[in-house]
Write an enzyme that holds these catalytic residues in place. Structure first.
Site, short mmCIF file in Angstrom:
data_model
loop_
_atom_site.label_atom_id
_atom_site.label_comp_id
_atom_site.label_asym_id
_atom_site.label_seq_id
_atom_site.Cartn_x
_atom_site.Cartn_y
_atom_site.Cartn_z
N ASN A 174 -17.39 33.85 -28.13
CA ASN A 174 -18.33 34.78 -28.00
C ASN A 174 -19.44 34.72 -29.04
O ASN A 174 -19.44 34.46 -29.64
CB ASN A 174 -17.88 36.47 -27.64
CG ASN A 174 -15.88 36.13 -27.62
OD1 ASN A 174 -16.18 36.04 -26.19
ND2 ASN A 174 -15.32 37.07 -28.53
N LYS A 210 -39.23 55.15 -47.02
CA LYS A 210 -38.67 54.27 -48.02
C LYS A 210 -37.42 54.20 -47.09
O LYS A 210 -37.14 52.72 -46.70
CB LYS A 210 -38.94 53.99 -49.25
CG LYS A 210 -40.32 53.85 -49.34
CD LYS A 210 -40.55 54.44 -51.42
CE LYS A 210 -40.02 55.92 -51.45
NZ LYS A 210 -41.07 56.85 -50.68
N GLU A 215 -25.24 38.87 -30.35
CA GLU A 215 -25.19 40.48 -29.60
C GLU A 215 -25.07 41.26 -30.49
O GLU A 215 -25.92 42.47 -30.28
CB GLU A 215 -23.45 40.02 -28.70
CG GLU A 215 -23.11 40.05 -27.81
CD GLU A 215 -21.35 39.66 -27.77
OE1 GLU A 215 -20.91 40.59 -26.79
OE2 GLU A 215 -21.15 39.03 -27.65
N LYS A 257 -11.88 32.16 -26.32
CA LYS A 257 -12.81 33.08 -26.47
C LYS A 257 -14.08 31.94 -27.42
O LYS A 257 -13.59 31.75 -28.56
CB LYS A 257 -12.73 34.83 -26.59
CG LYS A 257 -12.37 35.03 -25.76
CD LYS A 257 -12.89 35.41 -24.71
CE LYS A 257 -13.65 36.60 -24.74
NZ LYS A 257 -14.49 36.56 -23.09
N HIS A 289 -36.59 38.47 -11.89
CA HIS A 289 -35.81 39.54 -11.32
C HIS A 289 -34.33 38.94 -11.90
O HIS A 289 -33.42 39.36 -10.83
CB HIS A 289 -35.60 39.88 -10.04
CG HIS A 289 -37.32 40.28 -9.81
ND1 HIS A 289 -37.13 41.33 -9.92
CD2 HIS A 289 -38.59 39.54 -9.13
CE1 HIS A 289 -38.94 41.82 -9.22
NE2 HIS A 289 -39.65 40.77 -8.66
N SER A 294 -11.64 35.58 -30.21
CA SER A 294 -10.83 36.75 -29.50
C SER A 294 -9.61 36.93 -30.56
O SER A 294 -8.76 35.95 -30.28
CB SER A 294 -10.83 37.29 -28.13
OG SER A 294 -9.94 37.98 -28.07
N1 ARG Z 1 -40.01 59.52 -54.79
C1 ARG Z 1 -40.97 60.58 -54.21
C2 ARG Z 1 -41.11 60.16 -53.03
O1 ARG Z 1 -40.76 58.40 -52.75
C3 ARG Z 1 -42.01 60.29 -55.34
C4 ARG Z 1 -42.85 61.30 -55.01
C5 ARG Z 1 -42.13 62.81 -55.44
N2 ARG Z 1 -43.53 63.53 -55.06
C6 ARG Z 1 -43.73 64.85 -55.69
N3 ARG Z 1 -44.47 65.35 -55.70
N4 ARG Z 1 -41.95 66.00 -56.12
O2 ARG Z 1 -41.92 60.38 -52.15
#
Ligand code: ARG
Length: 516
Positions: free
Chosen positions: A336, A376, A341, A334, A199, A328
């Protein structure tokens, strides 16, 4: 005047996350090389006006700006696929030779000049089409056979799996290095006696090293989690095609061993994915990977918070190296803890990526939808944030020092040895609940008399409290003082995994051995 009337989106991709390899926007040269009139090589059904005809659509649909970092994984997958095609007789050995040679050349060209590779053409949308187009440009017709029995849908699913394994290895190495940094600091300052907190209130005495190794343990578990999750279900999506598999005699099992050979075992899969629809629709692996990263980020953030508090003037337990604090612009004195952070702050980014992925998936019909391309963006950004934070955390730890004087100066406050006194009474036959009550009354006595330490009480005081709780008058003997005072207490812990001296030394030895 002119720029004020500009209402369209500025040129360039819409977002440019991260700074690491492959996440840069397409260069101006790449953009200007866009061919807006020729249909994309896979859009013949549409006639002239394909999605390449509008530069905004081209920018919106591209993933090249972030999926370029998959190029090695894409090429490995393609070579395994081509070898399988040759093995089942869909291409000749000669064609296979040309495809492999061409792909290896492309790989070397990209490795030599990642940003400047002339094959990056944003109008081709992604890493897969750029590499295939470059191969066809290099070797002609055999290159046009590479995509036999394959879709970008199973291709990208495989690429991401291969990448995640490598990414996990990278994060694992950084986690290990952070643990090593914690070990080094523990070896140096680990025997300093300090308070522990529950705590954020003073709890029991510990040694500093036990707390350092607590972080090391959390990062060890984070690594184990990552390793398990980055493998996913262990199946290989290649051969699932666009959604329904293929009427061609593909040998999906042969691909497994080919991939394994090609990557020296790094890409070992247990089996082909058992359902082609699920294999191309699923982004479980992306979610699992980012969840594992989010857990590492959470521990990094807790660690950062702890050390920010310890580095404050009020605590003063830790001194951070000047490289990892900032001044600062206004207050000249300072120092920091900005780096800590920011480590804490970036955890929010990783959580955001996890939420984005989960949200991205929740409304999708089964089968590939282009939304999945965004996976991605989130995986790489989360990976980069955690990798950077881990690397920085290790440097902060390596250069930090515990301030023993400051820590010991305050050690007598907070009755850290109260639980130890209760343990002593238990050893003298007092039931724990009664012992708890006796020690509570002794703490109150100290406070009433203006004393800060239990050891300032006389033996008679201890025994008076015992008799008041209906215990024998001689319950406490002179030896009680050996159970008091933080320095004594940290020597007394004996349960396995304890945060005192013995426990620390045992854990230190274990960690030293693990890390080699
Ligand atoms: N750049 C696309 C992805 O990362 C590849 C797949 C594309 N597929 C499609 N049916 N248009 O998902």
């Amino acid at each position: 005047m002119g720029h004020c009337s500009e209402t369209r989106l500025p040129p360039g991709p819409l977002t440019f996350p991260g700074l690491a390899e492959g996440s840069q926007p397409p260069s101006a040269a790449t953009l200007s090389a866009m061919n807006q009139t020729t249909p994309k090589p896979w859009e013949h059904a549409k006639g002239a006006a394909g999605s390449g005809a509008d530069p905004l659509a081209t920018r919106f649909v591209e993933s090249l700006s972030f999926d370029r970092r998959l190029y090695r994984h894409d090429i490995a997958g393609s070579i395994a696929h081509a070898r399988m095609l040759a093995a089942v007789g869909l291409i000749t050995q000669l064609e296979l030779g040309e495809i492999e040679h061409g792909l290896r050349q492309i790989e070397a060209e990209i490795a030599a000049d990642f940003d400047g590779w002339k094959g990056w053409k944003v109008e081709l949308e992604d890493v897969h089409m750029c590499i295939e187009a470059a191969l066809i440009e290099k070797i002609g017709d055999p290159g046009r056979k590479l995509h036999t029995g394959r879709s970008r849908n199973d291709q990208v699913a495989l690429d991401l799996r291969l990448w995640a394994r490598e990414g996990a290895g990278q994060v694992q190495a950084l986690l290990t290095d952070l643990r090593r940094a914690l070990l080094e600091l523990a070896e140096r300052d680990g025997r300093i006696v300090m308070p522990s907190y529950t705590h954020l209130q003073r709890a029991q005495p510990i040694v500093a090293g036990a707390e350092l190794l607590a972080w090391a343990r959390a990062f060890e578990v984070a690594g184990q989690r990552l390793e398990v999750l980055a493998r996913g279900d262990g199946t290989c999506p290649l051969g699932a095609g666009a959604i329904a598999g293929s009427a061609l005699p593909l040998d999906r099992r042969a691909v497994l061993s080919l991939l394994e050979q090609l990557t020296d075992g790094a890409a070992a899969f247990d089996a082909p994915s058992p359902n082609s629809i699920e294999a191309t629709a699923s982004r479980d692996l992306a979610v699992d990977y980012v969840y594992a990263l989010a857990m590492a980020a959470m521990w990094l953030s807790r660690f950062a918070e702890q050390w920010i508090i310890y580095a404050s003037t009020e605590f003063g337990f830790i001194r951070l190296d000047g490289r990892y604090t900032t001044g600062s612009s206004m207050m000249p004195q300072k120092r920091n803890p900005d780096m800590l952070e920011l480590i804490r702050g970036r955890c929010g980014d990783v959580y955001g990526r996890l939420t984005a992925l989960l949200t991205m998936c929740k409304g999708l019909t089964i089968g590939y939808n282009r939304d999945l391309q965004e996976d991605k963006r989130h995986v790489f950004a989360a990976h980069d944030a955690v990798a950077d934070s881990l690397e920085l955390a290790a440097r902060i730890v390596r250069t930090a020092r515990f301030d023993e004087d400051r820590i010991s100066a305050g050690l007598d406050h907070g009755f850290l040895d109260a639980t130890s006194l209760a343990d002593y009474l238990v050893m003298r036959g007092v039931p724990f609940r009664t012992a708890h009550q006796i020690v509570g009354s002794l703490v109150r006595t100290c406070e009433q008399r203006g004393l800060i330490k239990l050891e300032q009480l006389a033996l008679d005081d201890f025994n008076a409290a015992c008799t008041a709780a209906d215990c024998a008058a001689g319950t406490c003997a002179e030896e009680v003082y050996a159970w008091l005072g933080p320095a004594n207490v940290v020597r007394r812990y004996q349960s396995e995994g304890n945060a005192g001296l013995d426990g620390f030394e045992a854990q230190l030895a274990r960690l030293r051995q693990t890390l080699g």
